[in-house]
Write an enzyme that holds these catalytic residues in place. Structure first.
Site, mmCIF file in Angstrom:
data_model
loop_
_atom_site.group_PDB
_atom_site.id
_atom_site.type_symbol
_atom_site.label_atom_id
_atom_site.label_comp_id
_atom_site.label_asym_id
_atom_site.label_seq_id
_atom_site.Cartn_x
_atom_site.Cartn_y
_atom_site.Cartn_z
ATOM 1 N N ASP A 37 -2.229 -7.587 10.159
ATOM 2 C CA ASP A 37 -1.647 -7.241 8.635
ATOM 3 C C ASP A 37 -0.879 -8.524 8.373
ATOM 4 O OD1 ASP A 37 -0.526 -6.416 6.466
ATOM 5 O OD2 ASP A 37 0.564 -4.742 7.476
ATOM 6 N N TYR A 126 1.842 -14.579 -8.471
ATOM 7 C CA TYR A 126 0.529 -14.772 -7.638
ATOM 8 C C TYR A 126 0.251 -16.026 -7.517
ATOM 9 C CZ TYR A 126 -4.578 -15.125 -6.541
ATOM 10 O OH TYR A 126 -5.787 -15.509 -5.953
#
Length: 289
Positions: A37, A126
Protein backbone atom coordinates in the site's frame (compact mmCIF):
# COMPACT_ATOMS: atom_id res chain seq x y z
CA UNK A 1 14.04 -13.33 -6.55
CA UNK A 2 12.20 -11.76 -9.51
CA UNK A 3 13.80 -10.16 -12.53
CA UNK A 4 11.46 -7.20 -12.18
CA UNK A 5 9.27 -5.91 -9.36
CA UNK A 6 6.40 -3.64 -10.42
CA UNK A 7 4.42 -1.46 -8.06
CA UNK A 8 0.90 -1.33 -9.42
CA UNK A 9 -1.22 -4.15 -10.77
CA UNK A 10 -4.47 -2.77 -12.17
CA UNK A 11 -3.42 0.64 -13.49
CA UNK A 12 -3.00 1.34 -17.18
CA UNK A 13 0.80 1.03 -17.39
CA UNK A 14 0.97 -1.78 -14.82
CA UNK A 15 -1.49 -3.89 -16.81
CA UNK A 16 0.47 -3.33 -20.01
CA UNK A 17 3.72 -4.26 -18.25
CA UNK A 18 2.19 -7.58 -17.24
CA UNK A 19 0.90 -8.11 -20.79
CA UNK A 20 4.29 -7.42 -22.37
CA UNK A 21 6.23 -9.45 -19.81
CA UNK A 22 4.18 -12.55 -20.63
CA UNK A 23 5.49 -12.60 -24.20
CA UNK A 24 9.24 -13.04 -23.49
CA UNK A 25 8.41 -14.92 -20.27
CA UNK A 26 10.05 -12.25 -18.16
CA UNK A 27 9.93 -13.03 -14.45
CA UNK A 28 7.81 -10.07 -13.38
CA UNK A 29 5.98 -9.66 -10.10
CA UNK A 30 3.32 -6.94 -9.95
CA UNK A 31 2.24 -5.84 -6.48
CA UNK A 32 -1.23 -4.45 -5.84
CA UNK A 33 -2.39 -2.39 -2.89
CA UNK A 34 -2.97 -5.52 -0.84
CA UNK A 35 0.70 -6.44 -1.06
CA UNK A 36 2.21 -2.94 -0.94
CA UNK A 37 0.00 0.00 0.00
CA UNK A 38 1.70 3.18 -1.21
CA UNK A 39 -0.22 5.11 1.43
CA UNK A 40 2.11 3.29 3.84
CA UNK A 41 5.46 4.16 2.21
CA UNK A 42 7.49 1.86 4.42
CA UNK A 43 5.63 -1.11 2.95
CA UNK A 44 7.18 -0.37 -0.43
CA UNK A 45 10.73 -0.50 0.87
CA UNK A 46 9.94 -3.68 2.78
CA UNK A 47 8.60 -5.32 -0.39
CA UNK A 48 11.76 -4.49 -2.33
CA UNK A 49 13.98 -5.91 0.42
CA UNK A 50 11.79 -9.01 0.66
CA UNK A 51 11.72 -9.80 -3.08
CA UNK A 52 15.22 -8.52 -3.97
CA UNK A 53 14.51 -8.03 -7.71
CA UNK A 54 17.04 -7.05 -10.34
CA UNK A 55 15.08 -3.86 -11.11
CA UNK A 56 11.97 -1.99 -9.97
CA UNK A 57 9.35 -0.09 -11.95
CA UNK A 58 6.93 2.16 -10.09
CA UNK A 59 3.76 2.26 -12.16
CA UNK A 60 1.46 3.03 -9.22
CA UNK A 61 0.23 6.50 -8.32
CA UNK A 62 -2.54 8.63 -6.92
CA UNK A 63 -4.02 9.95 -10.18
CA UNK A 64 -7.30 11.63 -9.13
CA UNK A 65 -6.14 15.11 -10.14
CA UNK A 66 -9.18 17.04 -8.94
CA UNK A 67 -9.67 15.07 -5.73
CA UNK A 68 -6.02 15.66 -4.85
CA UNK A 69 -6.89 19.29 -4.17
CA UNK A 70 -8.75 18.06 -1.07
CA UNK A 71 -6.51 15.06 -0.34
CA UNK A 72 -3.05 16.50 -0.90
CA UNK A 73 -1.49 14.79 2.16
CA UNK A 74 -2.66 11.39 0.87
CA UNK A 75 -1.55 12.18 -2.69
CA UNK A 76 1.85 13.25 -1.37
CA UNK A 77 2.24 10.08 0.67
CA UNK A 78 1.50 7.92 -2.38
CA UNK A 79 3.23 9.99 -5.07
CA UNK A 80 5.97 11.54 -2.94
CA UNK A 81 6.96 9.56 0.13
CA UNK A 82 6.42 6.08 -1.31
CA UNK A 83 8.69 6.53 -4.37
CA UNK A 84 11.34 8.05 -2.10
CA UNK A 85 11.22 4.95 0.12
CA UNK A 86 11.42 2.72 -2.95
CA UNK A 87 14.49 4.63 -4.10
CA UNK A 88 16.25 4.27 -0.75
CA UNK A 89 15.65 0.53 -0.82
CA UNK A 90 16.93 0.32 -4.40
CA UNK A 91 20.03 2.28 -3.41
CA UNK A 92 20.69 -0.10 -0.53
CA UNK A 93 20.43 -3.12 -2.86
CA UNK A 94 22.19 -1.40 -5.78
CA UNK A 95 19.34 -2.01 -8.23
CA UNK A 96 17.76 0.46 -10.68
CA UNK A 97 14.37 2.14 -10.32
CA UNK A 98 12.20 3.32 -13.21
CA UNK A 99 9.57 5.77 -11.98
CA UNK A 100 6.66 7.02 -14.10
CA UNK A 101 6.09 10.75 -13.59
CA UNK A 102 4.09 13.45 -15.32
CA UNK A 103 4.01 16.62 -17.39
CA UNK A 104 2.05 18.17 -14.51
CA UNK A 105 5.30 19.05 -12.71
CA UNK A 106 5.48 21.98 -15.15
CA UNK A 107 3.30 25.11 -15.01
CA UNK A 108 2.24 24.90 -18.65
CA UNK A 109 2.99 28.54 -19.35
CA UNK A 110 5.67 28.13 -22.00
CA UNK A 111 4.94 27.78 -25.71
CA UNK A 112 7.87 25.42 -26.31
CA UNK A 113 8.18 21.73 -25.39
CA UNK A 114 9.42 21.22 -21.84
CA UNK A 115 12.94 19.81 -21.59
CA UNK A 116 13.89 17.47 -18.73
CA UNK A 117 16.07 20.13 -17.15
CA UNK A 118 13.49 22.91 -17.24
CA UNK A 119 12.37 24.36 -13.93
CA UNK A 120 9.41 22.57 -12.38
CA UNK A 121 6.58 24.67 -10.94
CA UNK A 122 3.44 22.56 -10.46
CA UNK A 123 0.14 24.44 -10.43
CA UNK A 124 -1.95 21.81 -8.65
CA UNK A 125 -1.72 19.36 -5.74
CA UNK A 126 -1.25 16.34 -7.99
CA UNK A 127 1.72 17.96 -9.72
CA UNK A 128 3.25 18.94 -6.38
CA UNK A 129 2.90 15.38 -5.09
CA UNK A 130 4.59 13.94 -8.18
CA UNK A 131 7.39 16.49 -7.96
CA UNK A 132 7.98 15.48 -4.34
CA UNK A 133 8.44 11.90 -5.49
CA UNK A 134 10.94 12.93 -8.14
CA UNK A 135 12.95 14.92 -5.63
CA UNK A 136 12.99 12.02 -3.18
CA UNK A 137 14.28 9.65 -5.85
CA UNK A 138 17.03 12.00 -6.93
CA UNK A 139 18.09 12.56 -3.32
CA UNK A 140 18.32 8.80 -2.64
CA UNK A 141 21.39 8.28 -4.80
CA UNK A 142 19.91 5.18 -6.45
CA UNK A 143 20.34 4.34 -10.12
CA UNK A 144 17.13 5.61 -11.65
CA UNK A 145 15.18 6.89 -14.61
CA UNK A 146 12.35 9.29 -13.89
CA UNK A 147 10.18 9.00 -16.98
CA UNK A 148 7.75 11.88 -17.39
CA UNK A 149 4.85 11.20 -19.70
CA UNK A 150 1.49 12.75 -20.58
CA UNK A 151 -2.14 12.04 -21.47
CA UNK A 152 -1.96 8.27 -20.93
CA UNK A 153 -4.58 6.11 -22.61
CA UNK A 154 -5.34 2.42 -23.06
CA UNK A 155 -8.24 -0.02 -23.22
CA UNK A 156 -8.07 -0.31 -19.43
CA UNK A 157 -8.97 1.92 -16.53
CA UNK A 158 -10.21 5.50 -16.67
CA UNK A 159 -8.81 7.76 -19.39
CA UNK A 160 -9.83 10.36 -21.96
CA UNK A 161 -10.47 7.88 -24.77
CA UNK A 162 -12.90 5.82 -22.73
CA UNK A 163 -14.56 8.96 -21.36
CA UNK A 164 -15.19 10.28 -24.87
CA UNK A 165 -16.63 6.96 -25.97
CA UNK A 166 -18.92 6.81 -22.94
CA UNK A 167 -20.17 10.37 -23.43
CA UNK A 168 -20.80 9.83 -27.12
CA UNK A 169 -23.21 7.01 -26.30
CA UNK A 170 -25.72 9.58 -25.06
CA UNK A 171 -24.65 12.91 -26.56
CA UNK A 172 -24.67 14.29 -30.08
CA UNK A 173 -22.21 17.05 -29.18
CA UNK A 174 -19.38 17.27 -26.64
CA UNK A 175 -17.45 20.39 -25.63
CA UNK A 176 -13.70 19.78 -25.33
CA UNK A 177 -10.91 22.23 -24.51
CA UNK A 178 -8.82 23.31 -27.47
CA UNK A 179 -6.09 25.34 -25.75
CA UNK A 180 -4.40 22.52 -23.81
CA UNK A 181 -1.72 20.96 -26.02
CA UNK A 182 0.22 17.77 -25.37
CA UNK A 183 1.15 14.31 -26.56
CA UNK A 184 -1.36 11.49 -26.01
CA UNK A 185 0.68 8.45 -24.96
CA UNK A 186 -0.35 4.79 -25.27
CA UNK A 187 0.16 2.98 -21.96
CA UNK A 188 1.57 0.01 -23.86
CA UNK A 189 4.31 2.21 -25.31
CA UNK A 190 5.17 3.51 -21.83
CA UNK A 191 5.34 -0.05 -20.54
CA UNK A 192 7.64 -1.12 -23.37
CA UNK A 193 9.86 1.88 -22.76
CA UNK A 194 9.96 1.12 -19.04
CA UNK A 195 11.07 -2.46 -19.66
CA UNK A 196 13.81 -1.34 -22.04
CA UNK A 197 15.04 1.38 -19.70
CA UNK A 198 15.09 -0.96 -16.70
CA UNK A 199 17.31 -3.38 -18.62
CA UNK A 200 19.59 -0.65 -19.92
CA UNK A 201 20.06 0.82 -16.44
CA UNK A 202 21.23 -2.55 -15.19
CA UNK A 203 23.90 -2.60 -17.87
CA UNK A 204 24.69 1.14 -17.86
CA UNK A 205 23.86 2.83 -14.54
CA UNK A 206 25.43 6.06 -15.80
CA UNK A 207 22.23 6.59 -17.78
CA UNK A 208 20.60 7.65 -14.51
CA UNK A 209 18.51 10.80 -14.90
CA UNK A 210 15.20 12.42 -15.76
CA UNK A 211 13.66 11.78 -19.17
CA UNK A 212 10.55 12.57 -21.19
CA UNK A 213 8.41 10.16 -23.20
CA UNK A 214 5.16 11.23 -24.86
CA UNK A 215 3.20 10.41 -27.97
CA UNK A 216 3.57 12.29 -31.24
CA UNK A 217 2.43 14.51 -32.77
CA UNK A 218 1.37 17.05 -30.17
CA UNK A 219 -2.33 17.84 -30.35
CA UNK A 220 -5.12 19.55 -28.42
CA UNK A 221 -7.64 17.57 -26.40
CA UNK A 222 -10.26 18.80 -28.86
CA UNK A 223 -8.48 17.40 -31.91
CA UNK A 224 -7.68 14.19 -30.05
CA UNK A 225 -11.40 13.75 -29.38
CA UNK A 226 -12.17 14.34 -33.06
CA UNK A 227 -9.66 11.64 -34.00
CA UNK A 228 -11.38 9.21 -31.62
CA UNK A 229 -14.77 9.78 -33.21
CA UNK A 230 -13.36 9.71 -36.74
CA UNK A 231 -11.77 6.29 -36.17
CA UNK A 232 -14.89 4.89 -34.55
CA UNK A 233 -17.25 6.29 -37.17
CA UNK A 234 -19.31 8.10 -34.55
CA UNK A 235 -21.20 11.21 -35.66
CA UNK A 236 -20.61 13.02 -32.35
CA UNK A 237 -19.69 16.68 -32.93
CA UNK A 238 -16.84 18.19 -30.92
CA UNK A 239 -17.19 21.83 -29.95
CA UNK A 240 -13.92 23.60 -29.20
CA UNK A 241 -13.88 25.62 -25.97
CA UNK A 242 -11.27 27.41 -23.89
CA UNK A 243 -10.00 26.03 -20.59
CA UNK A 244 -11.41 29.15 -18.93
CA UNK A 245 -14.90 27.97 -19.93
CA UNK A 246 -14.47 24.56 -18.29
CA UNK A 247 -14.01 24.94 -14.55
CA UNK A 248 -12.30 22.15 -12.58
CA UNK A 249 -11.07 22.04 -8.95
CA UNK A 250 -7.46 21.58 -10.12
CA UNK A 251 -5.82 23.91 -12.60
CA UNK A 252 -4.48 22.23 -15.76
CA UNK A 253 -1.34 23.27 -17.65
CA UNK A 254 -2.05 24.66 -21.11
CA UNK A 255 1.26 23.47 -22.50
CA UNK A 256 2.01 19.81 -21.84
CA UNK A 257 4.42 19.37 -24.75
CA UNK A 258 7.46 17.31 -23.73
CA UNK A 259 10.84 17.42 -25.45
CA UNK A 260 11.87 13.76 -25.79
CA UNK A 261 15.13 13.94 -27.77
CA UNK A 262 17.29 12.93 -24.81
CA UNK A 263 15.28 9.75 -24.32
CA UNK A 264 15.86 8.88 -27.96
CA UNK A 265 19.59 9.60 -27.89
CA UNK A 266 20.29 7.83 -24.57
CA UNK A 267 17.92 4.86 -24.72
CA UNK A 268 17.11 4.61 -28.43
CA UNK A 269 13.40 5.12 -27.77
CA UNK A 270 11.48 7.29 -30.24
CA UNK A 271 8.22 9.02 -29.44
CA UNK A 272 5.34 6.61 -30.14
CA UNK A 273 2.78 7.48 -32.82
CA UNK A 274 -0.44 8.01 -30.88
CA UNK A 275 -2.51 7.48 -34.05
CA UNK A 276 -1.29 3.88 -34.23
CA UNK A 277 -1.70 3.45 -30.50
CA UNK A 278 -5.24 4.81 -30.66
CA UNK A 279 -6.21 2.38 -33.42
CA UNK A 280 -4.81 -0.48 -31.34
CA UNK A 281 -6.70 0.71 -28.27
CA UNK A 282 -9.99 1.11 -30.15
CA UNK A 283 -9.54 -2.30 -31.76
CA UNK A 284 -9.08 -3.84 -28.33
CA UNK A 285 -12.24 -2.08 -27.17
CA UNK A 286 -14.08 -3.42 -30.21
CA UNK A 287 -15.07 -0.02 -31.61
CA UNK A 288 -12.51 0.63 -34.38
CA UNK A 289 -14.19 0.82 -37.76
Amino acid sequence: MSDLLVFGRTGQVARELQHLAAVPALDLLALGRDAADLAQPGACAAAIHAHRPRAVINAAAYTAVDRAEEEEPLATAINGAAPAEMALACAALNIPLVHISTDYVFPGTSHSPWAPGDRAAPINAYGRSKWAGEEGIRASGCTHAILRTSWVFSAHGANFVKTMLRLSDTRDQISVVDDQIGGPTPARAIAAAGLSIAQQLQDAPKKTGTYHFSGAPDVSWCDFARAIFRLTGRPTRVQAILTSAYSTPAARPLNSRLECNTTTSVFGLARPDWHAGLKECLTELGVFT
